[in-house]
Design an enzyme around this catalytic site. Structure first.
Site, PDB file in Angstrom:
ATOM      1  N   CYS A   1      25.052-118.608  67.569  1.00  0.00           N
ATOM      2  CA  CYS A   1      25.427-117.678  66.511  1.00  0.00           C
ATOM      3  C   CYS A   1      24.956-118.147  65.152  1.00  0.00           C
ATOM      4  CB  CYS A   1      26.928-117.526  66.516  1.00  0.00           C
ATOM      5  SG  CYS A   1      27.724-119.118  66.568  1.00  0.00           S
TER       6      CYS A   1
ATOM      7  N   GLU B   1      20.883-109.540  64.593  1.00  0.00           N
ATOM      8  CA  GLU B   1      20.928-110.761  65.386  1.00  0.00           C
ATOM      9  C   GLU B   1      20.123-110.526  66.665  1.00  0.00           C
ATOM     10  OE1 GLU B   1      24.709-111.871  67.251  1.00  0.00           O
ATOM     11  OE2 GLU B   1      24.441-113.842  66.364  1.00  0.00           O
TER      12      GLU B   1
ATOM     13  N   GLU C   1      35.070-115.292  65.489  1.00  0.00           N
ATOM     14  CA  GLU C   1      33.797-115.978  65.230  1.00  0.00           C
ATOM     15  C   GLU C   1      32.725-115.070  65.802  1.00  0.00           C
ATOM     16  OE1 GLU C   1      33.456-118.665  63.575  1.00  0.00           O
ATOM     17  OE2 GLU C   1      35.465-119.521  63.578  1.00  0.00           O
TER      18      GLU C   1
ATOM     19  N   LYS D   1      40.430-116.296  78.486  1.00  0.00           N
ATOM     20  CA  LYS D   1      39.528-115.427  79.244  1.00  0.00           C
ATOM     21  C   LYS D   1      38.104-115.842  78.899  1.00  0.00           C
ATOM     22  CE  LYS D   1      37.164-111.753  78.690  1.00  0.00           C
ATOM     23  NZ  LYS D   1      36.007-112.039  79.569  1.00  0.00           N
TER      24      LYS D   1
HETATM   25  P1  NAD Z   1      30.500-110.351  73.834  1.00  0.00           P
HETATM   26  O1  NAD Z   1      31.088-109.790  72.629  1.00  0.00           O
HETATM   27  O2  NAD Z   1      29.815-109.464  74.772  1.00  0.00           O
HETATM   28  O3  NAD Z   1      31.592-111.115  74.688  1.00  0.00           O
HETATM   29  C1  NAD Z   1      32.387-112.154  74.124  1.00  0.00           C
HETATM   30  C2  NAD Z   1      33.708-112.181  74.846  1.00  0.00           C
HETATM   31  O4  NAD Z   1      34.449-111.015  74.453  1.00  0.00           O
HETATM   32  C3  NAD Z   1      33.587-112.108  76.376  1.00  0.00           C
HETATM   33  O5  NAD Z   1      34.573-112.925  76.964  1.00  0.00           O
HETATM   34  C4  NAD Z   1      33.842-110.637  76.654  1.00  0.00           C
HETATM   35  O6  NAD Z   1      34.323-110.400  77.938  1.00  0.00           O
HETATM   36  C5  NAD Z   1      34.884-110.316  75.599  1.00  0.00           C
HETATM   37  N1  NAD Z   1      34.986-108.897  75.276  1.00  0.00           N
HETATM   38  C6  NAD Z   1      34.016-107.958  75.290  1.00  0.00           C
HETATM   39  N2  NAD Z   1      34.521-106.765  74.961  1.00  0.00           N
HETATM   40  C7  NAD Z   1      35.851-106.931  74.738  1.00  0.00           C
HETATM   41  C8  NAD Z   1      36.911-106.059  74.381  1.00  0.00           C
HETATM   42  N3  NAD Z   1      36.725-104.765  74.189  1.00  0.00           N
HETATM   43  N4  NAD Z   1      38.137-106.592  74.222  1.00  0.00           N
HETATM   44  C9  NAD Z   1      38.351-107.914  74.406  1.00  0.00           C
HETATM   45  N5  NAD Z   1      37.393-108.778  74.778  1.00  0.00           N
HETATM   46  C10 NAD Z   1      36.151-108.292  74.934  1.00  0.00           C
HETATM   47  O7  NAD Z   1      29.558-111.510  73.287  1.00  0.00           O
HETATM   48  P2  NAD Z   1      28.592-112.425  74.127  1.00  0.00           P
HETATM   49  O8  NAD Z   1      27.393-111.583  74.433  1.00  0.00           O
HETATM   50  O9  NAD Z   1      29.329-113.102  75.224  1.00  0.00           O
HETATM   51  O10 NAD Z   1      28.221-113.541  73.056  1.00  0.00           O
HETATM   52  C11 NAD Z   1      27.197-113.381  72.137  1.00  0.00           C
HETATM   53  C12 NAD Z   1      27.760-113.062  70.787  1.00  0.00           C
HETATM   54  O11 NAD Z   1      28.714-114.044  70.407  1.00  0.00           O
HETATM   55  C13 NAD Z   1      26.717-113.096  69.705  1.00  0.00           C
HETATM   56  O12 NAD Z   1      26.888-112.007  68.843  1.00  0.00           O
HETATM   57  C14 NAD Z   1      27.002-114.381  68.963  1.00  0.00           C
HETATM   58  O13 NAD Z   1      26.598-114.429  67.634  1.00  0.00           O
HETATM   59  C15 NAD Z   1      28.463-114.494  69.095  1.00  0.00           C
HETATM   60  N6  NAD Z   1      28.865-115.877  68.948  1.00  0.00           N
HETATM   61  C16 NAD Z   1      29.507-116.259  67.810  1.00  0.00           C
HETATM   62  C17 NAD Z   1      29.860-117.570  67.637  1.00  0.00           C
HETATM   63  C18 NAD Z   1      30.568-118.027  66.399  1.00  0.00           C
HETATM   64  O14 NAD Z   1      31.165-119.087  66.432  1.00  0.00           O
HETATM   65  N7  NAD Z   1      30.542-117.267  65.331  1.00  0.00           N
HETATM   66  C19 NAD Z   1      29.599-118.492  68.624  1.00  0.00           C
HETATM   67  C20 NAD Z   1      28.958-118.068  69.769  1.00  0.00           C
HETATM   68  C21 NAD Z   1      28.603-116.746  69.920  1.00  0.00           C
END
Ligand code: NAD
Length: 487
Positions: free
Chosen positions: A291, A391, A257, A182
């Site tokens: 991130c 962040e 992550e 997804k």
């Molecule tokens: P997000 O949490 O909004 O979304 C990430 C994914 O999770 C999306 O596909 C979203 O649809 C899904 N999601 C959201 N709510 C969910 C739920 N309740 N159940 C299951 N899936 C759900 O994050 P974002 O805004 O897309 O990305 C930014 C964040 O990602 C930042 O906090 C960043 O630090 C983190 N990030 C971490 C890494 C890493 O490797 N540690 C890498 C990239 C981004």
């Protein structure tokens, strides 16, 4: 600065309206769609199908059926298909780069030089690992077998869309798992192009499936699904925690992550003329939407004025603008919600009394459309301030002063996160000693080249588990001990 009209994605209308399940493009169980916004123009550029739990059921059923065959497939055959996927990513790199530019505003030069090639690297690494990975070893007379864990649900974010997808899909299918992906609902175009090339690479039906949709519908249905064995999510701490909660009743493996607030410690003997500009560029790479971006520059108090001048000169020299222009270094922030978050954090920094060295709130001058944030540097930041603790995920750097090495290490560790860290210094022994005191999953000494074999993941609230290289691959394996094997 120029504005520009939106381009149409190179994804077929047929594919936009469908999911990839069991080797075919299928319509959603319940017709629905979601819009994709180009952050450079704020205009909708595509509509993609939006899934529900029913679509997840279909994708999981396909993945479950395909699992025994793919798990039993010889590693060399799995490597062959991964090799084909790798070749196709490189062949279609321009199309992929254009999709990334459109869906999340990646500067085209950056998408071509970084987002796409680094994504391809995860596939190459997974392919190459299979050449000599030992799935069975002996410890005395016990055989230790590593077997694929099963059906994996993979949930990815929008900031490095293709890169995050290959970082999960490649090791999972190399391990012999089958997957349901997804992608982020905010950046689904490159993911659809990826599904097309996986299909063209000849992966057997059901091994890779894709369902687009929101986190609370599709993502949550995957996390709770009784027939998914493992979830790997990259995203916010909020989503990571919700996934772990939803996954708990079915006791599936969850790797996360999540966020970061990575420190960059400049030791007194660092080459400041080099380290400061590199530190700023590294914090602002991908418009600060990484991130592991080193967003807290921790510097000796006696060098504060020099660091501020170097940081301001670097930040003020960055070309922010139309992501489709070759000269652009930073495009817009990827979406409106993120732009607003960055604005509110810049306001918070000002309200808390941090010294604004350059940048500030509002759009980059010359733009009245597009989520263009100003590269912003704050100094005299206290570690307790919100801008030093939360962040931000935008081009905002905090400079924090220290008086002793112990204090520098304490500031570096003064965070709920523990994803990345940087240390700069010419005395390598000292830099190593400081690295060993920082509680983070990956520490970079003197801005080394990216290493796709270096395990990547978080201490503390930055997550659980590792990605990349051998350790990332092993997350997708179960361990079976056959005792008495050698008797
Ligand atoms: P997000 O949490 O909004 O979304 C990430 C994914 O999770 C999306 O596909 C979203 O649809 C899904 N999601 C959201 N709510 C969910 C739920 N309740 N159940 C299951 N899936 C759900 O994050 P974002 O805004 O897309 O990305 C930014 C964040 O990602 C930042 O906090 C960043 O630090 C983190 N990030 C971490 C890494 C890493 O490797 N540690 C890498 C990239 C981004």
């Amino acid at each position: 600065m120029t504005t520009h009209s939106s381009n149409h994605p190179s994804v077929d209308a047929h594919v936009l309206a469908r999911f990839y399940i069991n080797g075919q493009w299928v319509s959603p169980a319940v017709p629905a769609s979601l819009g994709v916004i180009n952050p450079a123009t704020e205009q909708e550029v595509a509509q993609v199908a939006r899934g529900t739990a029913e679509d997840v059921d279909r994708a999981v059923a396909a993945a479950r059926e395909a699992f025994p065959g793919w798990a039993a497939c010889a590693p060399a055959e799995r490597a062959r298909v991964l090799g084909k996927i790798h070749t196709l990513i490189l062949e279609r790199k321009e199309e992929l780069a254009q999709a990334l530019c459109l869906e999340m505003g990646a500067a085209i030069g950056f998408a071509r030089a970084m987002q796409v090639p680094l994504a391809a690297e995860h596939v190459r690494v997974a392919r190459d690992l299979l050449a000599d990975y030992r799935f069975q070893t002996l410890e005395g007379s016990t055989a230790i077998e590593r077997e694929p864990i099963g059906v994996c649900g993979l949930i990815t974010p929008w900031n490095w869309p293709l890169y995050q997808i290959t970082a999960k899909v490649a090791p999972a299918i190399a391990a012999g798992c089958t997957v349901v992906l997804k992608p982020s609902e905010l950046s689904p175009l490159s993911a659809l192009l990826f599904a097309q090339l996986v299909h063209d690479a000849g992966l057997p039906p059901g091994v890779f499936n894709l369902v687009n949709g929101s986190g609370h519908e599709v993502g949550a249905a995957m996390a709770a699904h009784a027939d998914i064995d493992m979830i790997s999510i990259t995203g916010s701490n909020r989503a990571g925690a919700l996934v772990a909660q939803a996954a708990a009743p079915t006791v599936k493996r969850v790797t996360q992550e999540l966020g970061g607030k990575s420190p960059n410690v400049l030791l007194p003997d660092a080459d400041f003329a080099k380290a400061v500009p590199l530190g700023v560029m590294s914090a602002f790479r991908n418009v600060g939407q990484s991130c592991s971006a080193p967003t807290r520059m921790i510097v000796p108090r006696s060098r504060l004025a020099e660091v501020e001048a170097l940081a301001a000169a670097t930040a003020n020299g960055i070309v922010v603008g139309n992501p489709q222009s070759e000269d652009t270094v930073l495009g817009p922030i990827a979406n409106q919600a993120q732009f607003e978050r960055v604005q509110s954090m810049i306001e918070a920094g000002i309200a808390e009394g941090a010294k604004r060295v350059c940048g500030g709130p509002g759009r980059v001058p010359g733009f009245d459309k597009g989520f263009y944030a100003r590269p912003t540097v704050f100094s005299e930041v206290a570690s307790s301030m919100r801008i030093a603790q939360e962040e931000i995920f935008g081009p905002v750097l905090c400079i924090i002063a220290y008086d002793s090495l112990d204090e520098a290490v304490a500031i570096a560790n003064d965070t709920v996160y523990g994803l990345g860290a940087h240390v700069q210094g010419q005395d390598i022994q000292l830099a190593r000693a400081v690295a060993s005191r920082i509680r983070a999953g990956q520490v970079h000494l003197n801005h080394p080249a990216w290493d796709p074999m270096a395990p990547f993941g978080g201490y503390k609230r930055s997550g659980n588990g590792r990605e990349y290289g051998v350790q990332g691959f092993e997350e997708y394996l179960e361990t079976k001990a056959i005792v008495g094997f050698g008797a």
